[in-house]
Design an enzyme around this catalytic site. Structure first.
Site, PDB file in Angstrom:
ATOM      1  N   THR A  51      30.450  49.589  42.786  1.00  0.00           N
ATOM      2  CA  THR A  51      31.603  49.846  41.927  1.00  0.00           C
ATOM      3  C   THR A  51      31.449  51.173  41.305  1.00  0.00           C
ATOM      4  O   THR A  51      30.582  51.392  40.478  1.00  0.00           O
ATOM      5  CB  THR A  51      31.708  48.890  40.773  1.00  0.00           C
ATOM      6  OG1 THR A  51      31.992  47.652  41.315  1.00  0.00           O
ATOM      7  CG2 THR A  51      32.856  49.273  39.860  1.00  0.00           C
ATOM      8  N   SER A  92      34.181  44.265  30.518  1.00  0.00           N
ATOM      9  CA  SER A  92      34.363  45.365  31.471  1.00  0.00           C
ATOM     10  C   SER A  92      34.951  44.864  32.762  1.00  0.00           C
ATOM     11  O   SER A  92      35.037  43.674  32.986  1.00  0.00           O
ATOM     12  CB  SER A  92      33.041  46.065  31.736  1.00  0.00           C
ATOM     13  OG  SER A  92      32.132  45.179  32.355  1.00  0.00           O
TER      14      SER A  92
END
Lengths: 384, 384
Positions: free
Chosen positions: A180, A384
């Site tokens: 990511t 997040s």
């Protein structure tokens, strides 16, 4: 020098107010040509953020004039409004730069499921455009940080005057199918989109795709490679591809070293596999074993957990021929007790696990981190 | 009442000295007949412990006279000597009971890669045999604990005088393909091995196989079902199968509630899937997402991490039709922002996630736990 190391690029990084804490959160990278060739690799997650859906379309033309990146919000799982916001962002960049929106790639990172504050983002694009500079690469790299503790840049130069440079963000949710992260690479080599695409896919396949910090795959992963052609040099493919691989490898290592809460960087090297696919499958299985990752955190050379992980794969091997070394000590031989585990020195940050499948001649290396209380804390306390 | 709730069984649990701390570590369960029918399900890990390799052979006959179980050592990855030790253990049980070793199943649990202290284990078998009792089920359940904080037993009785009872151990490494655990079930129903096998596989498929605490798969998982026939009653298959399922479900829930370091029990219910296999794949992917497990620990209804996990699967779904509820609040509707996440009450230990794939009529439920600093501590400080 990041994305402005290569000639023909300008960049900027500013605080647009997307992040409530006032930290930099908007970056702009512009290709001033003469070429505007580009290639991109995106997350294989089927739940894709709006900017990924947009940028995938942009990249189909093989042409990118500019990339706008924001931290402070992923614009993922935000429905039609989220896609409209991405579109509006690209239109704004196109307007201020005098380019077409179809040549503007968009990247976002941050919390999923929250709309971006467009009233801050769009004025931010104007501010960023005003600050575009041939020395702006560093600021751009800083503006895309989320939980990153450091900004990440890398540069490799060819021997005859061309350069590949880049920036990355990412500190968690690193997994195959792309860590990511957001990565923008630039080069002044004179190459077309097809060559860039080939080199970029070859590079990410053996670098970012083999970085697996926590087994989780993001909705926003994007790696872009832009070529300005302004060096006027067309390097040999192999030399160029190696430079792209080296920059990706460098950035990938920086991601692992900055992974959330990690105290160990673990190099899982699978050797003597029947196929590279087998080696990658086994490497990933070992890298994703929470029990092993805890053991490494505790500096316990618990090779039984390595064998347990290997045993869950479909790779070719015989259990009684497996060998495992941890930091150079062959603690498991022929699937059973090997050298004394007390000999393993695990005091240092880097831990090297070798899994010998004794089934062929192929190999692969996967990088991961240990699992720590700090990882749990960071990911339970921080949305997040 | 554990494994001695059903008539025809005796059991014992003693401290043989296998564990250095002197805790109980050896259990014996004996089927006194008249039947000695049995079925078994074992780990699908390809790296199998010596007792698993042995017991798989024993079960092929569909006959088991006795089960000997030890904690304090898994006897996995111990080579030919480990297998000899398992064989010697079965021989010893056969000798003291006057049965054939080929009817003695062996189970071990504990650290991988360490040989068992046979000088303590074999005398322990004699001691355990001396203490066999129709009331020994509880002690047997206690003797197989490792990091378990409580021993686990369950009993269900049929309406016309037959019973299924059992014991389980397991507190970590719970994963599909069997939670890492040892389970012994007994019944006094009068049934043959084929019926037991069918009922046991059907039960484990929807209970233990859907308990996934930490995604790790053990080398030692074993679930055995023994029938003495001493009630003289042959129940209808459906009624019997339901009793076995109920006992397995009860024990599986006890495993989840005692998972290492966990503070939340998470029920992941996947609904409206195109197939049951899709529902299970999606459920497992959600249950194994470390970032989500951390968020749940922090009482953060972070549905974006649920969607990220769904997106990594091959199940049939459209991203913009996905819905997610956490504790009854539909925080994600049509792949985007739904009801206010502030409405989600996450104070209690049980957390219920519903993932609606909007792709069919099938469903499945997977149970998992949150990821906590205590999990990391237990698995980094304790070699298991």
């Amino acid at each position: 020098m990041s994305v402005t190391a290569a000639k023909g690029f300008t960049a900027a990084g500013i605080a647009a107010g997307i992040k409530e804490n006032g930290n930099p959160d908007l970056a702009l990278v512009v290709n001033n040509g003469p070429r505007r060739a580009a290639a991109g690799v995106f997350t294989s997650n089927r739940v894709k953020a709006a900017p990924v859906l947009w940028s995938e379309q942009v990249l189909k033309s093989g042409q990118v004039s500019a990339v706008v990146l924001n931290s402070g919000g992923a614009n993922a799982c935000t429905g039609p409004k989220g896609f409209q916001d991405t579109h509006a962002t690209a239109e704004k960049v196109a307007e201020v730069l005098g380019r077409g929106a179809v040549e503007v790639a968009v990247c976002s990172t941050g919390l999923i499921g929250v709309l971006l504050p467009m009233d801050k983002l769009l004025p931010g694009v104007e501010t960023a455009a005003d600050q575009l500079s041939e020395h702006g690469g560093e600021k751009a790299a800083i503006a895309i940080k989320t939980t990153d503790t450091v900004h990440k840049t890398a540069v490799v130069s060819g021997k005859d005057g061309w350069t590949v440079g880049g920036m990355a963000k990412g500190a968690g949710m690193l997994a195959p199918g792309l860590a990511t992260m957001l990565v923008v690479l630039t080069t002044d080599a004179d190459l077309d989109g097809d060559v860039l695409d080939k080199a970029l896919r070859a590079a990410t396949n053996v670098t970012f795709d083999r970085v697996d910090s926590d087994g989780c795959m993001s909705t926003n992963d994007t790696v872009l490679l832009l070529a300005s052609g302004s060096s006027g040099i067309t390097p040999e493919y192999d030399e160029f591809a190696e430079a792209v691989r080296a920059v990706c490898d460098d950035l990938g290592q920086q991601l692992i070293r900055d992974a959330e809460g990690a105290s160990k960087d673990i190099k899982v090297e699978v050797v003597n596999a029947a196929s590279e696919a087998d080696a990658v499958e086994v490497g990933r299985s070992i890298a994703r074993n929470n029990l092993l990752k805890c053991a490494i955190h505790g500096e316990d050379p618990n090779w039984g957990r390595v064998l347990s992980a290997i045993g869950t794969t479909s790779a070719a091997f015989e259990p009684d021929r497996l060998n495992v070394a941890i930091n150079g000590v062959w603690v498991c031989k022929n699937g059973s007790v090997g050298e004394d585990r007390e000999l393993v020195d695990m005091r240092y940050r880097e831990v090297h696990i070798v899994a010998d499948l004794a089934a062929g001649n192929e190999s692969a290396t996967i990088w991961t981190n240990d699992l720590t209380a700090d990882y749990v804390h960071e990911n339970s306390a921080y949305s997040s």
